[in-house]
Design a protein around this motif. Sequence first.
Motif, PDB file in Angstrom:
ATOM      1  N   THR A   1      -3.671  16.918  10.395  1.00  0.00           N
ATOM      2  CA  THR A   1      -4.864  17.633  10.862  1.00  0.00           C
ATOM      3  C   THR A   1      -4.435  18.963  11.461  1.00  0.00           C
ATOM      4  O   THR A   1      -3.338  19.080  12.009  1.00  0.00           O
ATOM      5  CB  THR A   1      -5.658  16.809  11.907  1.00  0.00           C
ATOM      6  N   TRP A   2      -5.311  19.945  11.355  1.00  0.00           N
ATOM      7  CA  TRP A   2      -5.055  21.256  11.968  1.00  0.00           C
ATOM      8  C   TRP A   2      -5.510  21.273  13.421  1.00  0.00           C
ATOM      9  O   TRP A   2      -5.285  22.245  14.129  1.00  0.00           O
ATOM     10  CB  TRP A   2      -5.800  22.367  11.215  1.00  0.00           C
ATOM     11  N   ASP A   3      -6.205  20.230  13.866  1.00  0.00           N
ATOM     12  CA  ASP A   3      -6.824  20.237  15.195  1.00  0.00           C
ATOM     13  C   ASP A   3      -5.891  19.588  16.222  1.00  0.00           C
ATOM     14  O   ASP A   3      -5.684  18.378  16.186  1.00  0.00           O
ATOM     15  CB  ASP A   3      -8.163  19.484  15.131  1.00  0.00           C
ATOM     16  N   LYS A   4      -5.385  20.397  17.157  1.00  0.00           N
ATOM     17  CA  LYS A   4      -4.465  19.844  18.168  1.00  0.00           C
ATOM     18  C   LYS A   4      -5.187  18.879  19.104  1.00  0.00           C
ATOM     19  O   LYS A   4      -4.554  18.055  19.765  1.00  0.00           O
ATOM     20  CB  LYS A   4      -3.802  20.970  18.966  1.00  0.00           C
ATOM     21  N   ASP A   5      -6.507  18.969  19.170  1.00  0.00           N
ATOM     22  CA  ASP A   5      -7.263  18.068  20.039  1.00  0.00           C
ATOM     23  C   ASP A   5      -7.719  16.792  19.319  1.00  0.00           C
ATOM     24  O   ASP A   5      -8.394  15.952  19.915  1.00  0.00           O
ATOM     25  CB  ASP A   5      -8.502  18.792  20.600  1.00  0.00           C
ATOM     26  N   ALA A   6      -7.388  16.676  18.059  1.00  0.00           N
ATOM     27  CA  ALA A   6      -7.806  15.482  17.307  1.00  0.00           C
ATOM     28  C   ALA A   6      -7.155  14.238  17.913  1.00  0.00           C
ATOM     29  O   ALA A   6      -6.034  14.304  18.438  1.00  0.00           O
ATOM     30  CB  ALA A   6      -7.403  15.622  15.843  1.00  0.00           C
ATOM     31  N   PRO A   7      -7.847  13.102  17.854  1.00  0.00           N
ATOM     32  CA  PRO A   7      -7.229  11.866  18.335  1.00  0.00           C
ATOM     33  C   PRO A   7      -6.071  11.473  17.440  1.00  0.00           C
ATOM     34  O   PRO A   7      -5.930  12.010  16.332  1.00  0.00           O
ATOM     35  CB  PRO A   7      -8.371  10.851  18.220  1.00  0.00           C
ATOM     36  N   ASP A   8      -5.229  10.551  17.903  1.00  0.00           N
ATOM     37  CA  ASP A   8      -4.146  10.087  17.037  1.00  0.00           C
ATOM     38  C   ASP A   8      -4.746   9.405  15.802  1.00  0.00           C
ATOM     39  O   ASP A   8      -5.912   8.991  15.813  1.00  0.00           O
ATOM     40  CB  ASP A   8      -3.201   9.139  17.787  1.00  0.00           C
ATOM     41  N   PHE A   9      -3.941   9.292  14.768  1.00  0.00           N
ATOM     42  CA  PHE A   9      -4.477   8.853  13.483  1.00  0.00           C
ATOM     43  C   PHE A   9      -5.081   7.448  13.555  1.00  0.00           C
ATOM     44  O   PHE A   9      -6.121   7.181  12.952  1.00  0.00           O
ATOM     45  CB  PHE A   9      -3.397   8.914  12.404  1.00  0.00           C
ATOM     46  N   LEU A  10      -4.440   6.551  14.279  1.00  0.00           N
ATOM     47  CA  LEU A  10      -4.949   5.175  14.309  1.00  0.00           C
ATOM     48  C   LEU A  10      -6.289   5.097  15.030  1.00  0.00           C
ATOM     49  O   LEU A  10      -7.164   4.303  14.654  1.00  0.00           O
ATOM     50  CB  LEU A  10      -3.927   4.242  14.951  1.00  0.00           C
ATOM     51  N   THR A  11      -6.461   5.929  16.050  1.00  0.00           N
ATOM     52  CA  THR A  11      -7.768   5.984  16.723  1.00  0.00           C
ATOM     53  C   THR A  11      -8.811   6.507  15.742  1.00  0.00           C
ATOM     54  O   THR A  11      -9.945   6.013  15.683  1.00  0.00           O
ATOM     55  CB  THR A  11      -7.688   6.896  17.966  1.00  0.00           C
ATOM     56  N   TYR A  12      -8.424   7.533  14.982  1.00  0.00           N
ATOM     57  CA  TYR A  12      -9.323   8.123  13.984  1.00  0.00           C
ATOM     58  C   TYR A  12      -9.720   7.076  12.934  1.00  0.00           C
ATOM     59  O   TYR A  12     -10.864   7.001  12.517  1.00  0.00           O
ATOM     60  CB  TYR A  12      -8.618   9.302  13.325  1.00  0.00           C
ATOM     61  N   LEU A  13      -8.761   6.272  12.555  1.00  0.00           N
ATOM     62  CA  LEU A  13      -9.004   5.259  11.514  1.00  0.00           C
ATOM     63  C   LEU A  13      -9.911   4.133  12.029  1.00  0.00           C
ATOM     64  O   LEU A  13     -10.756   3.616  11.304  1.00  0.00           O
ATOM     65  CB  LEU A  13      -7.646   4.687  11.075  1.00  0.00           C
ATOM     66  N   GLY A  14      -9.737   3.781  13.311  1.00  0.00           N
ATOM     67  CA  GLY A  14     -10.575   2.742  13.919  1.00  0.00           C
ATOM     68  C   GLY A  14     -10.480   1.419  13.176  1.00  0.00           C
ATOM     69  O   GLY A  14      -9.413   1.040  12.669  1.00  0.00           O
ATOM     70  N   ASP A  15     -11.618   0.746  13.062  1.00  0.00           N
ATOM     71  CA  ASP A  15     -11.635  -0.581  12.427  1.00  0.00           C
ATOM     72  C   ASP A  15     -11.500  -0.516  10.905  1.00  0.00           C
ATOM     73  O   ASP A  15     -11.431  -1.569  10.246  1.00  0.00           O
ATOM     74  CB  ASP A  15     -12.924  -1.328  12.796  1.00  0.00           C
ATOM     75  N   ALA A  16     -11.480   0.694  10.359  1.00  0.00           N
ATOM     76  CA  ALA A  16     -11.257   0.806   8.904  1.00  0.00           C
ATOM     77  C   ALA A  16      -9.796   0.528   8.557  1.00  0.00           C
ATOM     78  O   ALA A  16      -9.446   0.347   7.383  1.00  0.00           O
ATOM     79  CB  ALA A  16     -11.655   2.195   8.404  1.00  0.00           C
ATOM     80  N   LYS A  17      -8.951   0.466   9.582  1.00  0.00           N
ATOM     81  CA  LYS A  17      -7.508   0.316   9.374  1.00  0.00           C
ATOM     82  C   LYS A  17      -7.160  -0.888   8.487  1.00  0.00           C
ATOM     83  O   LYS A  17      -6.410  -0.763   7.521  1.00  0.00           O
ATOM     84  CB  LYS A  17      -6.806   0.173  10.727  1.00  0.00           C
ATOM     85  N   ILE A  18      -7.710  -2.049   8.828  1.00  0.00           N
ATOM     86  CA  ILE A  18      -7.279  -3.253   8.096  1.00  0.00           C
ATOM     87  C   ILE A  18      -7.716  -3.227   6.631  1.00  0.00           C
ATOM     88  O   ILE A  18      -7.154  -3.943   5.799  1.00  0.00           O
ATOM     89  CB  ILE A  18      -7.768  -4.565   8.767  1.00  0.00           C
ATOM     90  N   HIS A  19      -8.699  -2.387   6.335  1.00  0.00           N
ATOM     91  CA  HIS A  19      -9.138  -2.272   4.938  1.00  0.00           C
ATOM     92  C   HIS A  19      -8.204  -1.341   4.158  1.00  0.00           C
ATOM     93  O   HIS A  19      -7.802  -1.659   3.040  1.00  0.00           O
ATOM     94  CB  HIS A  19     -10.588  -1.793   4.885  1.00  0.00           C
ATOM     95  N   LEU A  20      -7.851  -0.219   4.786  1.00  0.00           N
ATOM     96  CA  LEU A  20      -6.883   0.686   4.159  1.00  0.00           C
ATOM     97  C   LEU A  20      -5.540  -0.027   3.987  1.00  0.00           C
ATOM     98  O   LEU A  20      -4.837   0.175   2.989  1.00  0.00           O
ATOM     99  CB  LEU A  20      -6.718   1.954   5.008  1.00  0.00           C
ATOM    100  N   ASP A  21      -5.213  -0.880   4.967  1.00  0.00           N
ATOM    101  CA  ASP A  21      -3.971  -1.665   4.878  1.00  0.00           C
ATOM    102  C   ASP A  21      -3.886  -2.443   3.568  1.00  0.00           C
ATOM    103  O   ASP A  21      -2.804  -2.618   3.006  1.00  0.00           O
ATOM    104  CB  ASP A  21      -3.885  -2.668   6.036  1.00  0.00           C
ATOM    105  N   GLN A  22      -5.024  -2.929   3.116  1.00  0.00           N
ATOM    106  CA  GLN A  22      -5.034  -3.762   1.906  1.00  0.00           C
ATOM    107  C   GLN A  22      -4.556  -2.984   0.687  1.00  0.00           C
ATOM    108  O   GLN A  22      -4.073  -3.562  -0.276  1.00  0.00           O
ATOM    109  CB  GLN A  22      -6.443  -4.293   1.622  1.00  0.00           C
ATOM    110  N   ALA A  23      -4.729  -1.654   0.744  1.00  0.00           N
ATOM    111  CA  ALA A  23      -4.237  -0.826  -0.369  1.00  0.00           C
ATOM    112  C   ALA A  23      -2.773  -0.477  -0.170  1.00  0.00           C
ATOM    113  O   ALA A  23      -2.027  -0.358  -1.139  1.00  0.00           O
ATOM    114  CB  ALA A  23      -5.068   0.456  -0.475  1.00  0.00           C
ATOM    115  N   LEU A  24      -2.353  -0.328   1.101  1.00  0.00           N
ATOM    116  CA  LEU A  24      -1.004   0.182   1.370  1.00  0.00           C
ATOM    117  C   LEU A  24       0.044  -0.916   1.528  1.00  0.00           C
ATOM    118  O   LEU A  24       1.235  -0.660   1.355  1.00  0.00           O
ATOM    119  CB  LEU A  24      -1.023   1.050   2.635  1.00  0.00           C
ATOM    120  N   ASP A  25      -0.374  -2.120   1.918  1.00  0.00           N
ATOM    121  CA  ASP A  25       0.597  -3.201   2.137  1.00  0.00           C
ATOM    122  C   ASP A  25       1.029  -3.849   0.827  1.00  0.00           C
ATOM    123  O   ASP A  25       0.312  -3.798  -0.183  1.00  0.00           O
ATOM    124  CB  ASP A  25      -0.009  -4.278   3.050  1.00  0.00           C
TER     125      ASP A  25
END
Lengths: 68, 448
Positions: free
Chosen positions: B152-176
């Motif tokens: 991200t270009w935004d220094k104030d953006a939250p960390d990536f995992l916060t940004y991902l939120g509860d969508a994380k475990i779904h994206l995991d299914q593609a990456l794991d």
Amino acid sequence: MINVLEIKVGSKLQLREGIVAEVVENMEDGMWLQVKYLEVPKNPGEIGAIELCHAQDIVKVSGAAEGV
Amino acid sequence: MPQNEFDKLVDIDKGFVSREIFVDSDVYKEELSKVFTRAWLMVGHESLIPNPGDFFTSRMGEESVILCRDKKGEIHVFLNSCRHRGMKVCRYESGNTSLFTCPYHSWTYTTDGKLQGVPLYKTLYDGVLDREANSLVSVAKLHNYKGSIWATWDKDAPDFLTYLGDAKIHLDQALDCRDGREGGSEVIGVHKWVFPANWKFAAENFLGDTYHNPSHRSVDLIGIGPSAAAGKKGRRDDELEKAQHVWISFPQGHGVHSALQPEANEYIESFMDNPILEEYFRHCFEERKKRLGENAKLLPFVGTIFPNTSYHGRQPRGLCAWHPHSPTSTEGWRFFLVDKDAPTEAKDYLRRYYMRYSGPAGMTEQDDMENWLYATAASTGTIARRYPFNYQQSMGAYTTDHQLGGQVSLQITEQIARGFYNRWASYMRNAGWDELLGASAQNRQAAE
């Protein structure tokens, strides 16, 4: 015109501003050499520094360094 | 454009979205500055740059960036533009280098982005040019998530995992790994192509727009799945036929279509065209069940991580980036994924299957693109632009107390698209990160 691609590691170069340098790596892009400063008349504190040297900065290739 | 104009263009309560946001050049310009400079964007995968000096040129919005591994092995993402006169310092799609040299005046940068070489440095700059201050422009934040690289270009953006939120475990299914080990994927090919449609059509398609299935009838009748030669029709095998499908809208604007396998969670025969793959995937399925237990019941279908990264989680499997070119032009990139340690035969087979399905020559993708490009073209006219798109499907048909988080629907729904465009409007209003992460929505729900 100096063809930088042909300059070997260990060659001694005379650069602009009276600088003398030794080639430590040829980046093989036809433009850049990594050199070690041997003589820097305007700033002797820079002797020993490793810098990139562009083809335009080379005045003359003075030959291979001793032992090379 | 006035801030409140965006709420008029996106009327979530009534279920209408103006066509202007898909075709208007002013809206598009504001998107580039308000969405693509702030949101986390996927720029590539670490397997594309395995060795020191490896690079892969990518995009963030319309801008070219370099994904690079430096001499020490650290990963960087830089704007691909010289600090002197802006020329691209890298004009290759990928490769290995020790230096990035600007072709214009030869300013030269090392793989960690530092300005190292300046022709006639001593003569014309007196040897005092601040080289550190003239390094390549680096992204504000970068995150390597299970091999996928986000920035991200935004220094104030939250960390990536916060940004991902509860969508994380779904994206995991593609990456794991298919057997449940974390991460371990590699990219076995990237397809890039440009199509004449707004980027949001593609992003929305993968939020979980299952309603567009009829557009793939011809592919389904032919059968292009991994058991097609064995007589099964469809685009893929029926691995999820006994599952409870879920469509989830997340407050950050992400959306997914996933599935929960039934209690028994038995392997359903698939990859019947190739006995080696069938055995491999059966083994992976059983290993995953042992490793993840109850959590193995969650399987992926598709999803979009706001704003422009989508994934296919299983058959096929890959990440997609929808790069904006103009209001009516998009560059699609598909990164095809396999387990790094999968058998060579499996990788070869999957590569061919993925291309049969996705990418510019993929039969399913061609169906999708035809819809996106004609919808874009048919929305540019003066009369057409007066009539908003209808997003009233399955209004209110979701629950907010599901274990998976977000707004969970058990039926096909446009709630995910409504959530996506609602969050898009927040970005366009320059909302703070609390709102962009959905805090206000959660507070409102808690208050209710």
